[in-house]
Design a protein around this motif. Structure first.
Motif: not given
Length: 187
Positions: A7, A31, A33-36, A39, A80-81
């Motif tokens: 990232y 990545a 975005t952080l959402g990419a 988890k 990020p969570k």
């Protein structure tokens, strides 16, 4: 092989950016975005209260994430969570900007060290021919990396780290307290 995820905050000189070079040489995937970021992945973080250890390989199989931003902007580090944050133990930088400074690794040094600690030594060796400072990084840190890679868990990595710090700080007579937060405060 452990998937390396990069990232990039695009804060450094593109000509010197190790994140961009890792992407160019296929040593990681970006990545955007952080959402990419998958988890449960491991994020290498100087703010984590747990050291990376071989026991973390189960999380690293989901992804080993390096957040590329400058040390001057480290207070903006994304958190990020749903991720497993881990700090690298005591290591010395070998890059031209921070040579010899403890704990101020560039992104490629951090990934190379993490892969080695996680037992992916062949994958870590792929960096040797891609970054001219990488052989020096292994010369400076090879014994430490080997010891960290044999640790059972984070607690043992911290114990090994402290032994190395004790051996250099005041001849080992005082415990090191020069880190603020992050791996220096690991319990």
């Amino acid at each position: 092989m452990i998937p390396v995820i990069i990232y990039d905050e695009c804060q450094c000189d593109p000509k010197k950016c190790t994140a961009k070079r890792m992407l160019k040489f296929g040593l990681g995937k970006e990545a955007k975005t952080l959402g990419a970021i998958p988890k449960g992945s491991i994020i290498l973080s100087p703010f984590s209260d747990r050291a990376l250890s071989p026991a973390d390989v189960q999380y690293a199989r989901r992804g080993l994430v390096v957040m590329d931003l400058t040390w001057t902007n480290i207070d903006q580090f994304p958190r990020p969570k749903g991720m497993q944050e881990r700090a690298l133990p005591y290591l010395l930088a070998s890059n031209p900007i921070n040579w010899g400074r403890p704990m101020e690794l560039n992104s490629a040094e951090a990934v190379m060290a993490a892969l080695y600690i996680l037992g992916e030594k062949n994958q870590a060796e792929e960096f040797l021919g891609r970054f001219n400072w990488a052989p020096e990084f292994m010369r400076l840190n090879g014994n430490m990396l080997e010891d960290y890679s044999k640790a059972a868990d984070s607690t043992e990595v911290v114990r090994i780290q402290q032994e190395y710090i004790d051996s250099v700080v005041n001849g080992g007579q005082e415990r090191a307290s020069f880190f603020e937060g992050g791996v220096g405060q690991l319990l």
